[in-house]
Design a protein around this motif. Structure first.
Motif, short mmCIF file in Angstrom:
data_model
loop_
_atom_site.label_atom_id
_atom_site.label_comp_id
_atom_site.label_asym_id
_atom_site.label_seq_id
_atom_site.Cartn_x
_atom_site.Cartn_y
_atom_site.Cartn_z
N VAL A 149 -5.68 -21.56 20.42
CA VAL A 149 -6.30 -21.88 19.13
C VAL A 149 -6.35 -20.58 18.33
CG1 VAL A 149 -8.40 -22.63 17.95
CG2 VAL A 149 -7.66 -23.79 20.05
N ALA A 150 -5.73 -20.61 17.15
CA ALA A 150 -5.74 -19.44 16.27
C ALA A 150 -6.75 -19.68 15.15
CB ALA A 150 -4.36 -19.21 15.68
N VAL A 151 -7.68 -18.73 14.99
CA VAL A 151 -8.62 -18.79 13.87
C VAL A 151 -8.01 -17.97 12.74
CG1 VAL A 151 -10.96 -18.33 13.08
CG2 VAL A 151 -10.55 -18.98 15.47
N ILE A 152 -7.73 -18.61 11.60
CA ILE A 152 -6.94 -17.95 10.55
C ILE A 152 -7.59 -18.09 9.17
CG2 ILE A 152 -4.76 -18.27 11.79
CD1 ILE A 152 -4.20 -20.67 9.96
N ASP A 153 -7.24 -17.11 8.31
CA ASP A 153 -7.41 -17.25 6.87
C ASP A 153 -6.02 -17.47 6.30
OD1 ASP A 153 -10.08 -16.75 7.13
OD2 ASP A 153 -10.00 -14.69 6.37
N LYS A 186 -1.18 -11.46 16.97
CA LYS A 186 -2.47 -11.19 17.62
C LYS A 186 -3.53 -10.95 16.56
CE LYS A 186 -1.54 -6.24 18.29
NZ LYS A 186 -0.30 -6.23 17.51
N LYS A 187 -4.77 -10.79 17.01
CA LYS A 187 -5.89 -10.60 16.10
C LYS A 187 -5.63 -9.43 15.16
CE LYS A 187 -10.90 -9.82 16.03
NZ LYS A 187 -12.12 -9.68 16.85
N GLY A 188 -5.86 -9.66 13.84
CA GLY A 188 -5.68 -8.62 12.84
C GLY A 188 -4.32 -8.64 12.19
N ASP A 189 -3.32 -9.32 12.80
CA ASP A 189 -1.98 -9.39 12.22
C ASP A 189 -2.00 -10.23 10.94
OD1 ASP A 189 -0.96 -7.86 14.20
OD2 ASP A 189 0.03 -9.48 15.30
N LYS A 190 -1.10 -9.83 10.02
CA LYS A 190 -0.91 -10.60 8.79
C LYS A 190 0.56 -10.96 8.67
CE LYS A 190 -4.72 -8.32 6.30
NZ LYS A 190 -5.11 -7.54 5.11
N VAL A 208 -1.01 -15.38 5.67
CA VAL A 208 -1.88 -15.71 6.81
C VAL A 208 -2.41 -14.44 7.46
CG1 VAL A 208 -2.01 -16.92 9.01
CG2 VAL A 208 -0.49 -17.78 7.22
N GLU A 209 -3.70 -14.46 7.81
CA GLU A 209 -4.30 -13.39 8.61
C GLU A 209 -4.92 -14.00 9.86
OE1 GLU A 209 -7.79 -9.94 8.51
OE2 GLU A 209 -7.30 -11.05 6.67
N ILE A 210 -4.62 -13.40 11.02
CA ILE A 210 -5.18 -13.88 12.29
C ILE A 210 -6.56 -13.25 12.48
CG2 ILE A 210 -4.79 -14.17 14.76
CD1 ILE A 210 -2.62 -15.41 12.94
N LYS A 211 -7.59 -14.08 12.53
CA LYS A 211 -8.95 -13.60 12.69
C LYS A 211 -9.36 -13.53 14.17
CE LYS A 211 -11.35 -13.17 9.46
NZ LYS A 211 -12.03 -14.19 8.62
#
Length: 414
Positions: A156-160, A199-203, A228-231
């Motif tokens: 599960v990816a939490v994203i903006d 991974k977390k922090g990647d855009k 997209v940004e991975i939160k």
């Protein structure tokens, strides 16, 4: 078969209908010299004319005369809503013609030992495993992974995210802290796959194309870019089939995986048995209908179509929807919708006619003892008192008819 009957309502009974019509209007009537709702009957008639009372009065007269008509043993039993024609109306009385459609004649064909095969109940291992998978899904835990964990299928990816069409952000294309299961295919094709390995922090700028059948005219078939940004990255952890799992499951007698499989199999078998019995019954009924001769009056079809519309409308209301809105969404209208229900309506009518004909042919009856037993058993099945169950069904005759139909069904299916 159609029969017409002309009845009159005159004198005292008609005057009562006119007075009742006046009483319905009384609270809203205002005439100079009188307070609203206090205008005497004679003054109202003199000022506005007795004709203004006819519409409501006729409705009452129709009800009275139709009840009287049905109480006459010479009257044909109606199979549909009667046609009503006002032949004459004045201050002395009203003359109404009722046209009743009688139940069509049925020439029964073969209705016993029909040679229809009943399917066997079979529950496969795959079905059991599929159901176990559903149960495990209810107990899945979603746990955060460390910052270096890369997204993979099933995570599960939490994203903006924000979508752009030709460099301009489009409406509805933005989300924050959105939890997206990779592999769920809930986003536009290609979007989820593009996040695998991040991974977390990647855009990342994700390029995708909206499907041609997308609901938005502005976006269908259009290439867009999502920023997209991975939160956060999470994984779904399925439970082990241990003691704690079965305690949480809380199903009586199920304490192991073997117990669970047995429980699922038994329930599936019972469910399929009911389904197969229903399918078998309708196959038998179709065979009886096919081998019998009868003609369904248009009035019966219209009544049944209206009943189906009401049933469908009530189902929509339970979901918080209105029939008008549903038809607009489907780009349809009421008349077109009714046209699609005619075949189903005629099928239902055909089944009823066959059942009634079999009841008559076999001289089937429901005794008082059978009625009492049926009422008691059904009330118990629903966990209700006999008194409450009778209040809910409203009419014991309808329940008795249902028992009679079950007897007729038994004749067909045996």
């Amino acid at each position: 078969m159609k029969e017409s009957y002309t009845l009159k309502l005159e004198g005292k009974e008609w005057k009562e209908c006119l007075k009742e019509s006046y009483n319905k209007k009384k609270k809203d009537i205002k005439i100079d010299g009188f307070r609203k709702g206090q205008v005497p009957y004679d003054i109202y008639v003199k000022k506005t004319g007795i004709e203004t009372l006819f519409m409501d009065a006729v409705d009452m007269a129709v009800e009275k005369l139709y009840t009287k008509l049905l109480s006459d043993p010479k009257t044909v039993t109606p199979a549909a809503t009667p046609s009503i024609d006002i032949k004459d109306i004045n201050e002395k009385g009203v003359e109404i013609e009722f046209t009743l459609v009688g139940t069509p004649e049925v020439k029964l064909g073969k209705y016993k030992k029909l040679g229809v095969k009943k399917d066997k109940v079979e529950v496969t291992d795959e079905e059991i495993e599929h159901e176990i998978g559903h149960i495990r899904e209810q107990f899945v835990e979603v746990k955060s992974l460390d910052e270096k964990a890369k997204i993979k299928e099933g995570n599960v990816a939490v994203i903006d995210f924000e979508g752009f069409l030709n460099g301009t952000a489009f409406q509805g294309g933005k989300g924050e802290d959105y939890s997206l299961e990779i592999g769920s295919h809930t986003f536009i094709p290609g979007f989820e796959e593009a996040l695998v390995g991040l991974k977390k922090g990647d855009k990342k700028d994700v390029k995708v194309t909206f499907p041609e059948n997308y609901h938005s005219e502005e976006l269908k078939g259009q290439p867009v870019i999502f920023k997209v940004e991975i939160k956060e990255v999470k994984e779904r952890v399925f439970p082990e089939f241990d003691k704690d799992f079965f305690e949480d499951l809380n199903v009586g007698g199920v304490e192991s995986l073997d117990d669970l499989k047995k429980y699922i199999k038994e329930n599936k078998e019972a469910e399929k048995e009911r389904q197969i019995e229903d399918e078998y019954l309708f196959k038998c009924l179709d065979k009886v209908v096919e081998d019998s001769k009868f003609e369904i009056p248009e009035e019966m079809t219209e009544d049944e179509v209206n009943r189906l519309v009401r049933e469908f409308s009530e189902k929509l209301q339970y979901q918080g929807l209105k029939l008008e809105d549903y038809l607009k969404f489907c780009n349809s209208n009421l008349n077109d919708f009714k046209a699609t229900l005619k075949d189903e309506a005629n099928k239902r009518i055909g089944y009823r006619l066959m059942m009634d004909a079999i009841v008559e042919k076999e001289k089937l009856e429901v005794s008082d003892e059978e009625l009492e037993k049926g009422l008691n058993e059904t009330a118990e099945q629903y966990g209700m008192s006999r008194e409450d169950f009778e209040k809910q069904i409203g009419n014991k005759d309808l329940f008795k008819y249902d028992l009679l139909m079950r007897k007729a069904m038994k004749v067909v299916t045996e």
